[in-house]
Design an enzyme around this catalytic site. Sequence first.
Site, PDB file in Angstrom:
ATOM      1  N   ILE A  52      35.994  37.492  33.893  1.00 42.05           N
ATOM      2  CA  ILE A  52      34.161  38.058  33.473  1.00 42.05           C
ATOM      3  C   ILE A  52      33.737  39.073  34.079  1.00 42.05           C
ATOM      4  O   ILE A  52      32.945  39.584  35.724  1.00 42.05           O
ATOM      5  CB  ILE A  52      33.334  37.100  34.025  1.00 42.05           C
ATOM      6  CG1 ILE A  52      34.065  35.775  33.250  1.00 42.05           C
ATOM      7  CG2 ILE A  52      31.565  37.296  33.701  1.00 42.05           C
ATOM      8  CD1 ILE A  52      33.048  34.154  33.650  1.00 42.05           C
ATOM      9  N   GLU A  84      42.041  33.829  37.082  1.00 38.12           N
ATOM     10  CA  GLU A  84      42.536  33.103  38.113  1.00 38.12           C
ATOM     11  C   GLU A  84      40.919  32.127  38.398  1.00 38.12           C
ATOM     12  O   GLU A  84      41.232  30.754  38.884  1.00 38.12           O
ATOM     13  CB  GLU A  84      43.415  33.878  38.574  1.00 38.12           C
ATOM     14  CG  GLU A  84      44.774  33.933  38.527  1.00 38.12           C
ATOM     15  CD  GLU A  84      44.773  35.252  37.619  1.00 38.12           C
ATOM     16  OE1 GLU A  84      43.986  36.226  36.936  1.00 38.12           O
ATOM     17  OE2 GLU A  84      45.596  35.971  38.044  1.00 38.12           O
TER      18      GLU A  84
HETATM   19  O1  LIG Z   1      45.476  38.661  36.925  1.00 38.88           O
HETATM   20  C1  LIG Z   1      44.854  39.576  37.149  1.00 38.88           C
HETATM   21  C2  LIG Z   1      44.488  41.001  36.570  1.00 38.88           C
HETATM   22  C3  LIG Z   1      43.563  41.445  36.334  1.00 38.88           C
HETATM   23  N1  LIG Z   1      42.232  40.371  35.991  1.00 38.88           N
HETATM   24  C4  LIG Z   1      41.146  41.071  35.356  1.00 38.88           C
HETATM   25  C5  LIG Z   1      40.585  41.795  35.965  1.00 38.88           C
HETATM   26  C6  LIG Z   1      39.225  43.319  35.477  1.00 38.88           C
HETATM   27  O2  LIG Z   1      38.347  42.555  34.394  1.00 38.88           O
HETATM   28  C7  LIG Z   1      40.368  43.386  33.985  1.00 38.88           C
HETATM   29  C8  LIG Z   1      41.317  44.530  34.698  1.00 38.88           C
HETATM   30  O3  LIG Z   1      41.523  44.486  35.607  1.00 38.88           O
HETATM   31  O4  LIG Z   1      41.552  42.475  34.301  1.00 38.88           O
HETATM   32  C9  LIG Z   1      42.045  38.603  35.510  1.00 38.88           C
HETATM   33  O5  LIG Z   1      41.560  38.469  35.594  1.00 38.88           O
HETATM   34  N2  LIG Z   1      43.524  38.948  36.402  1.00 38.88           N
HETATM   35 ZN   LIG Z   2      42.558  38.273  40.114  1.00 35.78          ZN
END
Ligand SMILES: O=c1ccn([C@H]2C[C@H](O)[C@@H](CO)O2)c(=O)[nH]1
Ligand SMILES: [Zn+2]
Length: 133
Positions: free
Chosen positions: A43, A55
């Site tokens: 988000i 996560e």
């Molecule tokens: O393991 C991960 C890696 C990245 N992101 C998200 C953070 C951001 O919204 C986008 C790019 O980094 O991906 C996650 O949610 N989990």
């Molecule tokens: Zn993270």
Amino acid sequence: MEKKQLMELAKEAREHAYVPYSQFKVGAAVLTKDGRTFTGCNIENSSYPLTNCAERTAIFKAVSEGATEIEAIAVIGNTTGPISPCGACRQVMIEFSDANTPVYLTNLQGEVEETTVSALLPGAFTKEDLHGK
Ligand SMILES: O=c1ccn([C@H]2C[C@H](O)[C@@H](CO)O2)c(=O)[nH]1
Ligand SMILES: [Zn+2]
């Protein structure tokens, strides 16, 4: 709940990602020791650092519903190899896991890396380190 099912839940949750800035959708699913599952997506925010990863969304949903012991975690993104969780999420995973809690990292191609929370963050600072508080 099988590994495959948990990864499927993560994939479905990924569709809810709010990612107007990165366009990079991530999904996660957490199985807790009481048998419940919780899902999460990333988000984002116009104030970029306020972004919450998939996560941590899933883990915080579990904890806020009274499930603080994680049995397994699945994470999916459209990455070249299996997705790699950021440092903040690794630290939050450790707080609510055992050292050997399995983590299934995957991508849209179906490549899977099965690892553990402690392997993802060796030498982590944990509540056991809080002596002398
Ligand atoms: O393991 C991960 C890696 C990245 N992101 C998200 C953070 C951001 O919204 C986008 C790019 O980094 O991906 C996650 O949610 N989990
Ligand atoms: Zn993270």
